[in-house]
Design a protein around this motif. Sequence first.
Motif, mmCIF file in Angstrom:
data_model
loop_
_atom_site.group_PDB
_atom_site.id
_atom_site.type_symbol
_atom_site.label_atom_id
_atom_site.label_comp_id
_atom_site.label_asym_id
_atom_site.label_seq_id
_atom_site.Cartn_x
_atom_site.Cartn_y
_atom_site.Cartn_z
ATOM 1 N N UNK A 1 0.845 -1.212 0.000
ATOM 2 C CA UNK A 1 0.000 0.000 0.000
ATOM 3 C C UNK A 1 0.874 1.254 0.000
ATOM 4 N N UNK A 2 1.937 1.244 0.795
ATOM 5 C CA UNK A 2 2.846 2.395 0.818
ATOM 6 C C UNK A 2 3.463 2.611 -0.562
ATOM 7 N N UNK A 3 3.915 1.540 -1.188
ATOM 8 C CA UNK A 3 4.547 1.660 -2.509
ATOM 9 C C UNK A 3 3.552 2.216 -3.531
ATOM 10 N N UNK A 4 2.325 1.719 -3.475
ATOM 11 C CA UNK A 4 1.299 2.184 -4.414
ATOM 12 C C UNK A 4 0.979 3.655 -4.171
ATOM 13 N N UNK A 5 0.854 4.024 -2.890
ATOM 14 C CA UNK A 5 0.535 5.414 -2.565
ATOM 15 C C UNK A 5 1.662 6.338 -3.004
ATOM 16 N N UNK A 6 2.902 5.871 -2.886
ATOM 17 C CA UNK A 6 4.019 6.719 -3.316
ATOM 18 C C UNK A 6 4.056 6.874 -4.833
ATOM 19 N N UNK A 7 3.651 5.831 -5.553
ATOM 20 C CA UNK A 7 3.569 5.952 -7.018
ATOM 21 C C UNK A 7 2.549 7.040 -7.378
ATOM 22 N N UNK A 8 1.439 7.052 -6.656
ATOM 23 C CA UNK A 8 0.411 8.082 -6.883
ATOM 24 C C UNK A 8 0.975 9.466 -6.561
ATOM 25 N N UNK A 9 1.630 9.602 -5.411
ATOM 26 C CA UNK A 9 2.171 10.916 -5.024
ATOM 27 C C UNK A 9 3.166 11.423 -6.071
ATOM 28 N N UNK A 10 4.016 10.530 -6.554
ATOM 29 C CA UNK A 10 5.021 10.965 -7.526
ATOM 30 C C UNK A 10 4.367 11.411 -8.832
ATOM 31 N N UNK A 11 3.311 10.723 -9.212
ATOM 32 C CA UNK A 11 2.570 11.156 -10.404
ATOM 33 C C UNK A 11 2.021 12.567 -10.194
ATOM 34 N N UNK A 12 1.396 12.769 -9.033
ATOM 35 C CA UNK A 12 0.810 14.086 -8.742
ATOM 36 C C UNK A 12 1.882 15.177 -8.720
ATOM 37 N N UNK A 13 3.027 14.839 -8.130
ATOM 38 C CA UNK A 13 4.111 15.823 -8.026
ATOM 39 C C UNK A 13 4.578 16.273 -9.418
ATOM 40 N N UNK A 14 4.701 15.344 -10.355
ATOM 41 C CA UNK A 14 5.145 15.763 -11.702
ATOM 42 C C UNK A 14 4.082 16.656 -12.361
ATOM 43 N N UNK A 15 2.828 16.285 -12.190
ATOM 44 C CA UNK A 15 1.763 17.077 -12.820
ATOM 45 C C UNK A 15 1.700 18.491 -12.237
ATOM 46 N N UNK A 16 1.732 18.574 -10.905
ATOM 47 C CA UNK A 16 1.662 19.909 -10.295
ATOM 48 C C UNK A 16 2.896 20.737 -10.637
#
Length: 167
Positions: free
Chosen positions: A106-121
Amino acid sequence: MGLFTKDIKKMDDLFVHTLRDIYYAENQILKSLPEMIEKSSDPQLKQGLQSHLRETENQVKRLEQVFRLHGQEVKGVDCPAIDGIIDEAEDIVSEVADKDVLDAAIIAAAQAVEHYEITRYGSLIAWAKRLGRNDCASLLQQNLDEEKAADKKLTAIAESKVNRVAA
Ligand SMILES: [Fe+2]
Ligand SMILES: [Fe+2]
């Protein structure tokens, strides 16, 4: 149709397209977080995801403000990238039985999501500034700061507990 459809001609079009992309992504994240919270066991992880769920609700509202400031209707556009990240997360989570391993997944998946958001923002903020929309940039920056903080918190949780236990 690909990402760079013929409707995207100017920087402004690219900005609006990507705003719709992240708006869709944030809404998909809102839908998937409750399951991740339910399936996590570590209290720190559960609590961290819960508070990020509340932040995400606010982020959606900030994005709606950005649409309005920029004179655009509030709307999302399908984002296959976030769908893929979330699908993969849901797949893995449904297959793992051991609760410590599940927390690590779950942590790994959540971090993949955060990194996606970080690039977009990151891109959206740069483009907003280039378009002279510092008002939009500062709202987007608030979202980016929360994503970065969430990512750091996940790293700290992973390092302090879960990965050690799962090893
Ligand atoms: Fe977010
Ligand atoms: Fe996030």
